[in-house]
Design a protein around this motif. Structure first.
Motif, short mmCIF file in Angstrom:
data_model
loop_
_atom_site.label_atom_id
_atom_site.label_comp_id
_atom_site.label_asym_id
_atom_site.label_seq_id
_atom_site.Cartn_x
_atom_site.Cartn_y
_atom_site.Cartn_z
N GLN A 115 -2.37 3.09 -35.83
CA GLN A 115 -2.08 4.42 -35.51
C GLN A 115 -1.10 5.02 -36.21
O GLN A 115 -1.01 6.27 -36.39
N GLU A 116 0.01 4.20 -36.71
CA GLU A 116 0.98 4.69 -37.55
C GLU A 116 0.71 5.14 -38.98
O GLU A 116 0.93 6.34 -39.34
N VAL A 117 -0.40 4.58 -39.42
CA VAL A 117 -0.50 4.94 -41.09
C VAL A 117 -1.80 5.42 -41.28
O VAL A 117 -2.20 6.17 -42.50
N SER A 118 -2.86 5.22 -40.34
CA SER A 118 -4.23 5.83 -40.87
C SER A 118 -4.62 7.12 -40.69
O SER A 118 -5.54 7.68 -41.50
N GLY A 119 -4.10 8.00 -39.72
CA GLY A 119 -4.44 9.30 -39.54
C GLY A 119 -5.70 9.37 -38.89
O GLY A 119 -6.13 10.51 -38.98
N TYR A 120 -6.10 8.32 -38.46
CA TYR A 120 -7.63 8.28 -37.91
C TYR A 120 -7.40 8.18 -36.59
O TYR A 120 -6.68 7.34 -35.70
N PRO A 121 -8.12 9.14 -35.53
CA PRO A 121 -7.88 9.06 -34.17
C PRO A 121 -8.46 7.89 -33.54
O PRO A 121 -8.12 7.50 -32.55
N GLN A 122 -9.83 7.33 -34.03
CA GLN A 122 -10.08 6.06 -33.18
C GLN A 122 -9.73 4.77 -33.90
O GLN A 122 -9.17 4.66 -35.06
N PRO A 123 -9.74 3.54 -33.05
CA PRO A 123 -8.99 2.67 -33.58
C PRO A 123 -9.97 1.56 -34.56
O PRO A 123 -11.19 2.07 -34.74
N PRO A 124 -9.53 0.90 -35.32
CA PRO A 124 -10.23 0.03 -36.20
C PRO A 124 -11.18 -1.03 -35.54
O PRO A 124 -10.88 -1.30 -34.45
N GLU A 125 -12.40 -0.96 -35.90
CA GLU A 125 -13.20 -1.97 -35.53
C GLU A 125 -13.14 -3.30 -36.09
O GLU A 125 -13.69 -4.46 -35.61
N ASP B 148 -19.52 -1.20 -47.32
CA ASP B 148 -20.35 -1.88 -46.42
C ASP B 148 -20.12 -1.07 -45.06
O ASP B 148 -20.85 -1.57 -44.10
N GLU B 149 -19.06 -0.20 -44.94
CA GLU B 149 -19.23 0.59 -43.63
C GLU B 149 -20.14 1.73 -43.59
O GLU B 149 -20.47 2.18 -44.44
N ARG B 150 -20.32 2.03 -42.21
CA ARG B 150 -21.23 3.11 -42.26
C ARG B 150 -20.44 4.51 -42.08
O ARG B 150 -21.17 5.49 -42.15
N THR B 151 -19.22 4.40 -42.31
CA THR B 151 -18.50 5.71 -42.54
C THR B 151 -17.29 5.38 -43.45
O THR B 151 -16.73 4.52 -43.50
N PHE B 152 -17.03 6.60 -44.32
CA PHE B 152 -15.76 6.56 -45.21
C PHE B 152 -14.98 7.42 -44.83
O PHE B 152 -13.90 7.69 -45.56
N GLU B 153 -15.03 7.95 -43.71
CA GLU B 153 -13.95 9.14 -43.06
C GLU B 153 -12.60 8.34 -42.86
O GLU B 153 -11.39 9.05 -43.29
N ALA B 154 -12.66 7.09 -42.29
CA ALA B 154 -11.39 6.49 -42.20
C ALA B 154 -10.86 5.61 -43.32
O ALA B 154 -11.80 5.20 -44.25
N PRO B 155 -9.69 5.64 -43.46
CA PRO B 155 -9.05 4.89 -44.52
C PRO B 155 -9.13 3.31 -44.26
O PRO B 155 -9.50 3.00 -43.29
N LEU C 101 -7.79 -3.57 -42.39
CA LEU C 101 -8.29 -2.74 -41.12
C LEU C 101 -9.27 -1.81 -41.61
O LEU C 101 -8.63 -1.04 -42.28
N ARG C 102 -10.24 -1.66 -40.90
CA ARG C 102 -11.51 -0.94 -41.12
C ARG C 102 -12.07 -0.38 -40.01
O ARG C 102 -12.24 -0.94 -39.06
N ARG C 103 -12.55 1.06 -40.09
CA ARG C 103 -13.46 1.52 -39.23
C ARG C 103 -14.74 1.44 -39.72
O ARG C 103 -15.12 1.58 -41.01
N VAL C 104 -15.70 0.86 -39.06
CA VAL C 104 -17.16 0.53 -39.43
C VAL C 104 -18.23 1.65 -39.21
O VAL C 104 -19.15 2.16 -39.88
N THR C 105 -17.98 2.04 -37.76
CA THR C 105 -19.00 3.22 -37.35
C THR C 105 -18.38 4.55 -37.24
O THR C 105 -17.00 4.66 -37.24
N PRO C 106 -19.05 5.49 -37.27
CA PRO C 106 -18.46 6.88 -37.27
C PRO C 106 -17.80 7.35 -35.98
O PRO C 106 -18.24 6.34 -34.94
#
Length: 203
Positions: free
Chosen positions: A93-103, A123-130, A198-203
């Motif tokens: 939450q502090e550093v990603s700037g991405y609204p949804q949590p990592p999966e 290998d992630e389905r989205t590259f929007e999240a860092p 930490l990664r987001r996998v799905t959009p």
DNA sequence: AAGTATCC
DNA sequence: GCCA
């Protein structure tokens, strides 16, 4: 002197010693529930030099037959991965700037001569999240290049408590770990280095 | 190029 | 020891 890719953020000493110790305790609990395993390269079956595990709803795994992928179950125990510890969700939450949590939180354990060849996290389905990376334990020589094969690379040392964010243009940059420097941290009793990504996998 | 070998 |  090459430029670092845009969107690459290096946050040295982001975690103080107490926070690092707390994080190691959390990872010990994760490893107790989801034991470290040796990942194997697609097709060749060659073992990687790191051992790994995951926490989160999805974990990154690889083996000879099915290759790189995310899955819900530990490849050895067949159990779901343990949850991502709240302290890591807060860091995201502090550093990603991405609204949804990592999966996914991939836990890589480097000991001895372990290294990680230059690669892209793709290998992630989205590259929007860092991708958010936390270093714990011994220092390492980290290398990062561009998004194209053969682009020039830069190397620098990462230390325990450092956080790296691969976002924007740097999200698909080639990166890797050329070596670990033994005895450069007292955080882990038996030495070595832990990297959490930490990664987001799905959009 | 999530690998290894080899060279400077 | 580090790069390519």
């Amino acid at each position: 002197m090459h430029e670092l890719p845009a969107g690459f953020r290096y946050l040295p000493e982001y975690l103080d010693r107490l926070a690092q110790e707390a994080m190691v305790d959390e990872i010990r609990a994760v490893v107790a529930a989801a034991p470290l395993f040796v990942p194997r390269m697609p097709k060749t079956g060659k073992p990687m030099s790191v051992r790994m595990t995951n926490c989160g709803t999805l974990g990154w795994v690889t083996d000879q037959d099915r290759g790189y992928r995310y899955q819900e179950l530990h490849p050895v125990t067949g159990l779901p991965w343990p949850p991502i510890p709240p302290v890591l969700l807060r860091l995201w939450q502090e550093v990603s700037g991405y609204p949804q949590p990592p999966e996914a939180c991939l836990v890589n354990f480097y000991e001895g001569e372990a290294k990680m060849g230059l690669h892209q996290d793709r290998d992630e389905r989205t590259f929007e999240a860092p991708v958010v990376s936390v270093s714990l334990g011994d220092q390492c020589l980290f290398r990062i290049g561009g998004t194209a094969h053969g682009a020039p690379t830069r190397s620098f040392r990462l230390s325990s408590g450092d956080v790296v964010v691969l976002g924007g243009e740097s999200r698909l940059s080639f990166h890797g770990v050329d070596r670990v420097y033994p005895g450069t941290s007292t955080l882990l009793r038996n030495g070595g280095r832990i990297n959490l990504t930490l990664r987001r996998v799905t959009p």
